[in-house]
Design a protein around this motif. Structure first.
Motif, PDB file in Angstrom:
ATOM      1  N   UNK A  81       0.873  -1.165   0.000  1.00  0.00           N
ATOM      2  CA  UNK A  81       0.000   0.000   0.000  1.00  0.00           C
ATOM      3  C   UNK A  81       0.911   1.214   0.000  1.00  0.00           C
ATOM      4  N   UNK A  82       0.933   1.900  -1.137  1.00  0.00           N
ATOM      5  CA  UNK A  82       1.839   3.043  -1.322  1.00  0.00           C
ATOM      6  C   UNK A  82       3.270   2.593  -1.052  1.00  0.00           C
ATOM      7  N   UNK A  83       3.997   3.247  -0.155  1.00  0.00           N
ATOM      8  CA  UNK A  83       5.388   2.885   0.132  1.00  0.00           C
ATOM      9  C   UNK A  83       5.509   1.843   1.235  1.00  0.00           C
ATOM     10  N   UNK A  84       4.397   1.300   1.677  1.00  0.00           N
ATOM     11  CA  UNK A  84       4.400   0.315   2.760  1.00  0.00           C
ATOM     12  C   UNK A  84       4.285  -1.089   2.185  1.00  0.00           C
ATOM     13  N   UNK A  85       5.047  -2.018   2.765  1.00  0.00           N
ATOM     14  CA  UNK A  85       5.047  -3.396   2.292  1.00  0.00           C
ATOM     15  C   UNK A  85       5.168  -4.335   3.482  1.00  0.00           C
ATOM     16  N   UNK A  86       4.479  -5.455   3.409  1.00  0.00           N
ATOM     17  CA  UNK A  86       4.608  -6.481   4.445  1.00  0.00           C
ATOM     18  C   UNK A  86       4.386  -7.848   3.814  1.00  0.00           C
ATOM     19  N   UNK A  87       5.004  -8.859   4.406  1.00  0.00           N
ATOM     20  CA  UNK A  87       4.801 -10.223   3.935  1.00  0.00           C
ATOM     21  C   UNK A  87       4.922 -11.161   5.118  1.00  0.00           C
ATOM     22  N   UNK A  88       4.399 -12.336   4.941  1.00  0.00           N
ATOM     23  CA  UNK A  88       4.468 -13.307   6.015  1.00  0.00           C
ATOM     24  C   UNK A  88       4.214 -14.711   5.515  1.00  0.00           C
ATOM     25  N   UNK A  89       4.434 -15.645   6.408  1.00  0.00           N
ATOM     26  CA  UNK A  89       4.194 -17.041   6.073  1.00  0.00           C
ATOM     27  C   UNK A  89       3.877 -17.803   7.348  1.00  0.00           C
ATOM     28  N   UNK A  90       3.354 -18.990   7.169  1.00  0.00           N
ATOM     29  CA  UNK A  90       3.014 -19.821   8.313  1.00  0.00           C
ATOM     30  C   UNK A  90       2.253 -21.046   7.859  1.00  0.00           C
ATOM     31  N   UNK A  91       1.412 -21.561   8.756  1.00  0.00           N
ATOM     32  CA  UNK A  91       0.679 -22.791   8.448  1.00  0.00           C
ATOM     33  C   UNK A  91      -0.690 -22.761   9.108  1.00  0.00           C
ATOM     34  N   UNK A  92      -1.673 -23.233   8.367  1.00  0.00           N
ATOM     35  CA  UNK A  92      -3.011 -23.466   8.902  1.00  0.00           C
ATOM     36  C   UNK A  92      -3.132 -24.956   9.173  1.00  0.00           C
ATOM     37  N   UNK A  93      -3.703 -25.294  10.322  1.00  0.00           N
ATOM     38  CA  UNK A  93      -3.940 -26.688  10.684  1.00  0.00           C
ATOM     39  C   UNK A  93      -5.347 -26.747  11.249  1.00  0.00           C
ATOM     40  N   UNK A  94      -6.239 -27.420  10.530  1.00  0.00           N
ATOM     41  CA  UNK A  94      -7.626 -27.478  10.984  1.00  0.00           C
ATOM     42  C   UNK A  94      -8.219 -26.086  11.057  1.00  0.00           C
ATOM     43  N   UNK A  95      -8.793 -25.725  12.225  1.00  0.00           N
ATOM     44  CA  UNK A  95      -9.468 -24.430  12.340  1.00  0.00           C
ATOM     45  C   UNK A  95      -8.579 -23.288  12.848  1.00  0.00           C
ATOM     46  N   UNK A  96      -7.262 -23.468  12.862  1.00  0.00           N
ATOM     47  CA  UNK A  96      -6.391 -22.401  13.367  1.00  0.00           C
ATOM     48  C   UNK A  96      -5.073 -22.374  12.602  1.00  0.00           C
ATOM     49  N   UNK A  97      -4.285 -21.356  12.877  1.00  0.00           N
ATOM     50  CA  UNK A  97      -2.998 -21.241  12.213  1.00  0.00           C
ATOM     51  C   UNK A  97      -2.096 -20.270  12.944  1.00  0.00           C
TER      52      UNK A  97
END
Length: 119
Positions: A81-97
């Protein structure tokens, strides 16, 4: 110093390698996310909602948002968004992550973790 909204970190979720041929995923549906900042001048916490459709993570108000969930539950997302940037990663397992995120707004850097709950 400008604050990097944790919404950008929703990325705190993040772009996976899932083929477009993948249809309906086990993780499809609405999810609530909580982003927690552990480092940097961002808001301490931020709540965010996304929808997963056919393994693609979407948000109706963010145009430059990319996210995917693999069949294994591995998730990656990024947002700009404009000059702002973010990224991430992870894992979902069943109903949560859970996962991690990082981002920047100008020279300000932030990082932390995110958690997810299926709605």
């Amino acid at each position: 110093m400008k604050r990097l909204p944790l919404a950008l970190a929703i990325a705190g979720m993040s772009s996976l390698l899932v083929s477009s041929a993948d249809a309906r995923s086990a993780y499809d549906g609405p999810w609530s996310l909580l982003f927690v900042t552990q480092y940097g001048p961002c808001d301490p916490t931020y709540n965010f909602s996304v929808n997963i459709i056919n393994g693609i993570v979407t948000h109706p108000n963010l145009v430059n948002f990319r996210g995917r969930v693999a069949r294994s539950g591995a998730v990656r997302a990024s947002v700009t968004v404009h000059e702002k940037y973010a990224s991430g990663s992870g894992r979902l397992v069943g109903p949560s992550g859970r996962g991690t995120w990082s981002g920047h707004s100008g020279n300000a850097r932030c990082a932390g973790y995110w958690t997810a709950q299926r709605n």
